[in-house]
Scaffold this motif. Sequence first.
Motif, PDB file in Angstrom:
ATOM      1  N   THR A 111       0.779  -1.195   0.034  1.00  0.00           N
ATOM      2  CA  THR A 111       0.129   0.172  -0.010  1.00  0.00           C
ATOM      3  C   THR A 111       0.897   1.165   0.077  1.00  0.00           C
ATOM      4  OG1 THR A 111      -0.056   0.044   2.493  1.00  0.00           O
ATOM      5  CG2 THR A 111      -2.056  -1.294   1.077  1.00  0.00           C
ATOM      6  N   ALA A 112       1.730   1.281  -0.570  1.00  0.00           N
ATOM      7  CA  ALA A 112       2.972   2.292  -0.534  1.00  0.00           C
ATOM      8  C   ALA A 112       2.367   3.592  -1.333  1.00  0.00           C
ATOM      9  CB  ALA A 112       4.288   1.996  -0.824  1.00  0.00           C
ATOM     10  N   SER A 113       1.688   3.172  -2.551  1.00  0.00           N
ATOM     11  CA  SER A 113       1.183   4.240  -3.358  1.00  0.00           C
ATOM     12  C   SER A 113      -0.200   4.843  -2.848  1.00  0.00           C
ATOM     13  CB  SER A 113       0.909   3.483  -4.752  1.00  0.00           C
ATOM     14  OG  SER A 113       0.079   2.446  -4.539  1.00  0.00           O
ATOM     15  N   LEU A 114      -0.998   4.350  -1.755  1.00  0.00           N
ATOM     16  CA  LEU A 114      -1.962   4.756  -1.250  1.00  0.00           C
ATOM     17  C   LEU A 114      -1.965   5.932  -0.459  1.00  0.00           C
ATOM     18  CD1 LEU A 114      -3.827   1.455  -0.232  1.00  0.00           C
ATOM     19  CD2 LEU A 114      -4.044   2.555  -2.499  1.00  0.00           C
ATOM     20  N   ASP A 115      -3.077   6.747  -0.281  1.00  0.00           N
ATOM     21  CA  ASP A 115      -2.929   7.931   0.551  1.00  0.00           C
ATOM     22  C   ASP A 115      -2.841   7.362   2.148  1.00  0.00           C
ATOM     23  OD1 ASP A 115      -5.490   6.868   0.980  1.00  0.00           O
ATOM     24  OD2 ASP A 115      -6.456   8.576   0.204  1.00  0.00           O
ATOM     25  N   GLU A 116      -2.724   8.323   2.909  1.00  0.00           N
ATOM     26  CA  GLU A 116      -2.602   8.346   4.360  1.00  0.00           C
ATOM     27  C   GLU A 116      -3.625   7.708   5.067  1.00  0.00           C
ATOM     28  OE1 GLU A 116      -1.576  11.083   8.312  1.00  0.00           O
ATOM     29  OE2 GLU A 116      -1.580  11.948   6.365  1.00  0.00           O
ATOM     30  N   ALA A 117      -5.186   8.069   4.727  1.00  0.00           N
ATOM     31  CA  ALA A 117      -6.339   7.339   5.255  1.00  0.00           C
ATOM     32  C   ALA A 117      -6.442   5.936   4.690  1.00  0.00           C
ATOM     33  CB  ALA A 117      -7.550   8.278   4.695  1.00  0.00           C
ATOM     34  N   ALA A 118      -6.111   5.877   3.589  1.00  0.00           N
ATOM     35  CA  ALA A 118      -6.267   4.110   3.232  1.00  0.00           C
ATOM     36  C   ALA A 118      -5.277   3.614   4.005  1.00  0.00           C
ATOM     37  CB  ALA A 118      -5.752   4.167   1.831  1.00  0.00           C
ATOM     38  N   VAL A 119      -3.917   3.859   4.184  1.00  0.00           N
ATOM     39  CA  VAL A 119      -2.961   3.322   4.942  1.00  0.00           C
ATOM     40  C   VAL A 119      -3.390   3.092   6.422  1.00  0.00           C
ATOM     41  CG1 VAL A 119      -0.753   3.156   5.840  1.00  0.00           C
ATOM     42  CG2 VAL A 119      -1.096   3.788   3.338  1.00  0.00           C
ATOM     43  N   MET A 120      -3.993   4.116   6.997  1.00  0.00           N
ATOM     44  CA  MET A 120      -4.755   4.048   8.334  1.00  0.00           C
ATOM     45  C   MET A 120      -5.871   2.810   8.408  1.00  0.00           C
ATOM     46  SD  MET A 120      -4.270   4.860  11.425  1.00  0.00           S
ATOM     47  CE  MET A 120      -3.174   6.354  11.253  1.00  0.00           C
ATOM     48  N   ALA A 121      -6.640   2.976   7.454  1.00  0.00           N
ATOM     49  CA  ALA A 121      -7.774   1.793   7.267  1.00  0.00           C
ATOM     50  C   ALA A 121      -6.917   0.654   7.356  1.00  0.00           C
ATOM     51  CB  ALA A 121      -8.619   2.423   6.424  1.00  0.00           C
TER      52      ALA A 121
END
Length: 322
Positions: free
Chosen positions: A48-58
């Motif tokens: 998930t390195a390419s995802l935004d911060e909210a997606a990484v938190m979820a």
Amino acid sequence: MSGVVTGDAVVLGLQPAKLPSRALALAIDLVVVWAAYLLVSIGLAIATASLDEAAVMAVSIATFLLVLVGAPIAVETLSHGRSLGKMACGLRVLRDDGGPIRFRHALVRGAMGVVEILMTFGVVACIASLVSARGRRIGDVFAGTLVVRERVPVAHAVPMVAAPPWLAGRFAGLDLSGVPDELWLAIRQYLSRMHQLDAEVSRSLAERLAGDLAVRTGAPAPAGVPAPVYLAAVVGERQTRDARRAQAAAAGAAGGAGLGHGARPHPGGSVRSAGPVSFPQPVGPSGSAAASPTPSPRPALPSGSSEASAAPPPATGFAPPA
């Protein structure tokens, strides 16, 4: 032993797990779960390195819930209360009535474990286990479960004291029908543990049991016979009688199974063969019964001899018409 009672009002002799064994099992489980959580987190972080911060938190929250909370619940449900650490320490989670746990029990334990184990580093769980009489933590109280020991050391049976040979048959005529089972059990337990007791305690207990046995049988111990020897001799006499009754019952069952179609039991206990069938004699012209010659008795011959095969058939008393 714990006071676990089943639905049939049967008290189960289960030993609750103590805090040291539970702590060791929990430490093994936490090491395995945290190792799996770190591996999964590293893999998801790369994916998930390419995802935004909210997606990484979820994804991180979902990983925490699935691995650290959901995995122990699934393992306890599928293994019926045996996690990896509990199997290594010989422990198991059971219901209060002694039955295996289900999903709802594992769910409550896992949900409460987040608070009393993960968030407080196990401090609340340790305090609750020390306060509880059966070592239960808060999750066990709410779920109605109990952690017990599965591997219990087996106590080696100690043989009872045998009666001396000079007392063999001395109590053959003693009436033992009035002795209750509770007294027999107490005597057997004493004879198997008398060498572990203090000498004075052993002597007083033997005298009391011998007095109770003498009252029940109506015959006191012979003079000069110590109380433990008297108890051992009477118990040996009862065992001899039980063995005789068992042998007689087995012999009776074997004899009953050997009865065939051509044999019938005699009232005295022997077996007799069925007698020959008698036919009515024909009536002559004058109305009187025709006299038939009485065959002379013949000695019994073996079935394989030629004379036996050539012998005429026995007379039936029937004369063919002229």
